[in-house]
Design an enzyme around this catalytic site. Structure first.
Site, PDB file in Angstrom:
ATOM      1  N   GLY A   1       0.764  -1.117  -0.124  1.00  0.00           N
ATOM      2  CA  GLY A   1       0.015   0.021   0.035  1.00  0.00           C
ATOM      3  C   GLY A   1       0.820   1.346   0.111  1.00  0.00           C
TER       4      GLY A   1
ATOM      5  CD  GLU B   1       2.261   8.081 -10.956  1.00  0.00           C
ATOM      6  OE1 GLU B   1       2.305   7.544 -12.298  1.00  0.00           O
ATOM      7  OE2 GLU B   1       0.953   8.301 -10.345  1.00  0.00           O
TER       8      GLU B   1
ATOM      9  CG  HIS C   1       3.478   0.984  -5.575  1.00  0.00           C
ATOM     10  ND1 HIS C   1       3.504   2.151  -4.727  1.00  0.00           N
ATOM     11  CD2 HIS C   1       3.929  -0.083  -4.930  1.00  0.00           C
ATOM     12  CE1 HIS C   1       4.267   1.566  -3.667  1.00  0.00           C
ATOM     13  NE2 HIS C   1       4.539   0.356  -3.816  1.00  0.00           N
TER      14      HIS C   1
ATOM     15  CE  LYS D   1      12.022   1.725  -4.090  1.00  0.00           C
ATOM     16  NZ  LYS D   1      12.300   1.249  -2.682  1.00  0.00           N
TER      17      LYS D   1
ATOM     18  CG  LEU E   1       9.146   7.650  -7.898  1.00  0.00           C
ATOM     19  CD1 LEU E   1       7.832   7.569  -8.542  1.00  0.00           C
ATOM     20  CD2 LEU E   1       9.583   9.010  -7.000  1.00  0.00           C
TER      21      LEU E   1
ATOM     22  CB  SER F   1       5.907   3.879   0.574  1.00  0.00           C
ATOM     23  OG  SER F   1       5.224   3.144  -0.496  1.00  0.00           O
TER      24      SER F   1
END
Length: 284
Positions: free
Chosen positions: A31, A35, A37, A151, A186, A188
């Site tokens: 969750g 971007e 994801h 990543k 990028l 979370s």
């Protein structure tokens, strides 16, 4: 878009799609989607008839309860993004449904060759948690293809080995890192950065690029390269956590036969643990 929270309803929907002969893609996530994801989702859409995105903050992957507690949970916003990107089903179960017997009594899936080296050496149990939940999701969703971000390079290697060893008939796709315009990968966890830290964060990528260039030019004094890179990170304001140069295929130390290296970096900046990696072609 369907939003399913229970295992029986998920199985029912997967069974229906299978009866219709549809090809299924899975994108596992925790969750707090960004971007990066969505790039996984768009890639998955090109490979299957229906796309399932799982959203589950897996407690087995966290060493510290406080880290688990503060991990952002943004299910409503995530579902809105996934609807716009044409996802067919979101599977968002509760931990009690995924691990009904509790964590202590849970059966684990372990990939010992890759779960205890590199990042796994300093995060005991983390990769065992990854392989356990991914294996469980594979059993529940029964995907034809599953997409993961490059990543998390060691995680991707671990999942590929697990799939090969366990005989899963699933195509594992690694999707390249998505970066902001300034080069920051990028994540979370970028949301943990203050405004000032966000300005510093792209230096991680720039320092890694400089290291990659030295490797590409033939420098092989690995210990010296790593020490110099760690010093550059500290000078830029980071606290280095993990820094490795390994064979990109085996994740073992480089040998004279290595054709490609992987740089694996992790560093703390404030409350955010930032990770990045870069593959480097080695020329003899």
């Amino acid at each position: 878009m369907l939003i399913i929270e229970t295992l029986p309803l998920l199985r029912q929907q997967i069974r229906r799609w299978r009866q219709e002969g549809k090809r299924v893609a899975l994108v596992p996530t925790m969750g707090n989607l960004h971007e990066g994801h969505m790039t996984l989702v768009e890639d998955a859409k090109t490979r299957a008839d229906v796309v399932v995105v799982s959203i589950f903050v897996n407690p087995l992957q966290f060493e510290r309860p406080d880290d688990l507690a503060r991990y952002p949970r943004t299910l409503q916003e995530d579902c809105e993004k996934l609807t716009r990107h044409g996802v067919d089903l979101v599977f968002a179960p509760a931990a009690a449904d995924v691990y009904p017997a509790g964590l202590e009594a849970q059966t684990y899936v372990d990939v010992p060759a890759l779960s205890t080296i590199l990042e796994g050496a300093s995060r005991p149990g983390h990769f065992r948690g990854v392989s356990t939940i991914v294996s469980k999701l594979f059993n529940l969703v029964q995907p034809d293809v599953a997409c993961f971000g490059e990543k998390d390079y060691q995680q991707l290697a671990l999942i590929r080995k697990m799939v090969a060893d366990m005989g899963y008939d699933i195509n594992i796709v690694g999707v390249p890192i998505v970066r902001a315009k300034d080069g920051l990968a990028l994540s979370s966890r970028n949301g943990y950065l203050s405004a000032q830290e966000r300005k510093i964060a792209p230096q991680l990528y720039k320092i890694m690029q400089a290291l990659a260039e030295k490797l590409a030019l033939g420098e092989r004094q690995i210990d010296d390269l790593l020490a110099d890179t760690a010093e550059q990170l500290r000078d830029a304001g980071f606290t280095p956590d993990e820094l490795f140069i390994r064979d990109a295929q085996s994740l073992q130390p480089l040998t004279v036969d290595s054709k490609q290296a992987i740089i694996l970096m992790a560093a703390w900046l404030g409350k955010a643990r930032l990770i990045d990696n870069q593959q480097v072609d080695l020329h003899s």
